[in-house]
Scaffold this active site. Structure first.
Site, PDB file in Angstrom:
ATOM      1  N   GLN A  96       0.848  -1.186   0.000  1.00  0.00           N
ATOM      2  CA  GLN A  96       0.000   0.000   0.000  1.00  0.00           C
ATOM      3  C   GLN A  96       0.887   1.240   0.000  1.00  0.00           C
ATOM      4  O   GLN A  96       1.873   1.316   0.717  1.00  0.00           O
ATOM      5  CB  GLN A  96      -0.963   0.000   1.183  1.00  0.00           C
ATOM      6  CG  GLN A  96      -0.337  -0.098   2.556  1.00  0.00           C
ATOM      7  CD  GLN A  96      -1.383  -0.105   3.660  1.00  0.00           C
ATOM      8  OE1 GLN A  96      -2.559   0.143   3.428  1.00  0.00           O
ATOM      9  NE2 GLN A  96      -0.960  -0.402   4.873  1.00  0.00           N
ATOM     10  N   ASP A 127      -7.998   0.266  -3.713  1.00  0.00           N
ATOM     11  CA  ASP A 127      -9.036   0.457  -2.689  1.00  0.00           C
ATOM     12  C   ASP A 127      -9.644   1.835  -2.916  1.00  0.00           C
ATOM     13  O   ASP A 127      -8.959   2.858  -2.777  1.00  0.00           O
ATOM     14  CB  ASP A 127      -8.420   0.366  -1.299  1.00  0.00           C
ATOM     15  CG  ASP A 127      -9.468   0.368  -0.192  1.00  0.00           C
ATOM     16  OD1 ASP A 127     -10.657   0.643  -0.491  1.00  0.00           O
ATOM     17  OD2 ASP A 127      -9.110   0.107   0.971  1.00  0.00           O
ATOM     18  N   ASP A 176     -14.894  -4.980   1.880  1.00  0.00           N
ATOM     19  CA  ASP A 176     -14.026  -4.461   2.935  1.00  0.00           C
ATOM     20  C   ASP A 176     -14.899  -3.949   4.076  1.00  0.00           C
ATOM     21  O   ASP A 176     -15.234  -4.693   4.992  1.00  0.00           O
ATOM     22  CB  ASP A 176     -13.116  -3.362   2.364  1.00  0.00           C
ATOM     23  CG  ASP A 176     -12.228  -2.721   3.420  1.00  0.00           C
ATOM     24  OD1 ASP A 176     -12.176  -3.221   4.554  1.00  0.00           O
ATOM     25  OD2 ASP A 176     -11.576  -1.704   3.109  1.00  0.00           O
ATOM     26  N   GLN A 194     -11.631  -8.743   2.229  1.00  0.00           N
ATOM     27  CA  GLN A 194     -10.505  -8.384   3.070  1.00  0.00           C
ATOM     28  C   GLN A 194     -10.819  -8.764   4.511  1.00  0.00           C
ATOM     29  O   GLN A 194     -11.789  -8.278   5.090  1.00  0.00           O
ATOM     30  CB  GLN A 194     -10.150  -6.891   3.039  1.00  0.00           C
ATOM     31  CG  GLN A 194      -8.889  -6.681   3.854  1.00  0.00           C
ATOM     32  CD  GLN A 194      -8.460  -5.269   4.098  1.00  0.00           C
ATOM     33  OE1 GLN A 194      -7.577  -5.062   4.912  1.00  0.00           O
ATOM     34  NE2 GLN A 194      -9.046  -4.293   3.457  1.00  0.00           N
ATOM     35  N   LYS A 253      -9.883  -7.891   7.632  1.00  0.00           N
ATOM     36  CA  LYS A 253      -9.149  -6.788   8.262  1.00  0.00           C
ATOM     37  C   LYS A 253      -8.962  -7.151   9.728  1.00  0.00           C
ATOM     38  O   LYS A 253      -9.801  -6.890  10.573  1.00  0.00           O
ATOM     39  CB  LYS A 253      -9.914  -5.476   8.084  1.00  0.00           C
ATOM     40  CG  LYS A 253      -9.127  -4.257   8.466  1.00  0.00           C
ATOM     41  CD  LYS A 253      -9.772  -2.973   7.958  1.00  0.00           C
ATOM     42  CE  LYS A 253      -9.482  -2.744   6.499  1.00  0.00           C
ATOM     43  NZ  LYS A 253      -9.976  -1.424   6.027  1.00  0.00           N
TER      44      LYS A 253
END
Length: 419
Positions: free
Chosen positions: A177, A242, A311, A333, A335
């Site tokens: 990222q 994203d 997400d 995702q 997370k």
């Protein structure tokens, strides 16, 4: 050989995270970026400013043999929105872990990780407001403790053994990222041949542009830069963006128009596989599942090969399961801080595999080196589709932490004959 061990004492130390806690609602409402800060007033409960330093809490379990097991509590960058719990404050959380949780955990056996994690999560749910942040750090320490007790000191092997995973430990693709440095940091990723890039942090509408024109231009630049800088001609990374729901916002919530923009981006990506994370935001979990399912059906009917990734609103193992069984996404995702105790992340990943959905082992730029190393063991044990280079937004540091921990685990497994 497994040695029976128990917890003698629980210690908690306030710390920092690797990036910031950001008030996403304030940013979407127009908070102005000023260098590394944001101007304007916070609107999300728990925030005093739009951008605040991220925090962490180290949980240290002193075991009956004197070994100290370690895990770190953390929350995601955009805490307090999308169904997530409010941001925590490290000094308060550390104090509560020591004073309220610690005495209840003393004497607990650490030999069976899953059992200890479930028990401690139940205690935390009774005691804490910031339940998931607390359980995230405590469970990491418990996994570390179980690996120590088992004698092989490999957390990935504990996961394989307790969840009866028959596939061998294996390397998984890492994705980087870039944060706001969408150009210079991408150069680093290309030069290091990162398999999946750049995340992009597409968090304001101007980055998408009218009908996706801004993102189309950026993807064109990515393709050209990859061709220019790649070390070998065979390097063909996946492009993962994203977009924080902003394609859907630009399309004014229209599914057909959202699909039009995504296909425009797919054409711009050329031979690169394209993945779009959180393409739209419908405002609640159930509405998100319905909207994402409709978008996925539309894209499949048009023979699009773009993978869409759930997400926000997929914040628990139950949420992930509902997205998977509804056919609402190609990937999810996971997370990790949002799911709290890491046994929930493991369950969610295996559930994704069961339903043919690609698990993305994510997390946040706002967590720590310790939590990144621990969750790396989850990735190699469960065979996720890709794993985030974390923490931080500088890329180099997070990539180093995750890549090296993954390779250390695999090398140890190969030498001790357990993989």
């Amino acid at each position: 050989m497994t040695t029976p061990l128990t917890i003698a004492k629980v210690i908690a130390s306030p710390g920092v995270g690797s990036f910031f806690f950001d008030d996403q609602a304030a940013i979407k409402a127009g908070a102005v970026r000023d260098g590394s800060a944001y101007l304007g007033n916070a609107v999300t409960p728990g925030f005093k400013a739009v951008r605040e330093p991220s925090e962490s809490v180290s949980v240290l379990l002193v075991l009956s043999d004197g070994y100290i097991a370690h895990g770190d509590c953390a929350s995601v960058q955009y805490t307090g929105v999308g169904g997530r719990e409010p941001r925590f404050h490290a000094a308060d959380l550390a104090r509560q872990i020591e004073q309220d949780l610690g005495p209840r955990m003393e004497g607990m056996s650490v030999n069976i990780f899953r059992e200890a994690a479930i028990t401690s999560e139940r205690m935390i749910n009774e005691l804490f407001d910031c339940k998931r942040a607390a359980a995230y750090g405590v469970s990491q320490a418990l996994l570390n403790a179980a690996a120590h007790a088992a004698g092989h000191h490999l957390m990935a092997q504990v996961i394989k053994d307790e969840w009866d995973i028959s596939t061998p430990l294996a390397a998984v693709p890492i994705y980087g990222q870039c944060g706001d440095e969408r150009y210079t940091t991408v150069d680093k990723m290309i030069l290091k041949s990162v398999p999946v890039l750049p995340h992009g942090l597409i968090n304001v509408p101007d980055l998408v542009g009218t009908d996706g024109a801004g993102l189309e231009e950026y993807i064109g630049w990515l393709r050209a830069r990859i061709s220019q800088l790649r070390v070998t001609p065979s390097y063909q990374p996946i492009i993962h963006l994203d977009v924080y729901g902003l394609i859907g916002a630009v399309a004014q919530g229209d599914i057909e128009q959202t699909a039009n923009i995504i296909q425009r981006l797919e054409r711009a990506a050329g031979d690169h596989q394209l993945r779009i994370e959180h393409p739209l935001d419908a405002g609640s979990r159930d509405a998100q599942i319905q909207a994402m399912a409709a978008l996925r059906r539309t894209l499949k009917a048009r023979e699009s090969k773009v993978a869409i990734i759930a997400d926000e609103w997929a914040n628990t193992a139950e949420d992930v399961h509902l997205f998977a069984v509804a056919g609402a996404t190609d990937m999810v995702q996971i997370k990790t801080p949002d799911l709290g105790s890491i046994h929930n992340s493991i369950d969610a990943i295996l559930d994704c595999h069961k339903h043919g959905i690609g698990p993305v082992l994510g997390g946040t730029c706002a967590e720590t080196d310790q939590s990144a190393r621990t969750t790396t063991h989850i990735g190699v044990a469960t065979g996720v589709s890709q794993m985030l280079a974390k923490p931080g937004m500088g890329f180099d540091e997070g990539y180093t932490i995750v890549f090296n921990e993954m390779n250390r685990a695999l090398r140890i497994a190969s030498l001790i004959g357990r993989s």
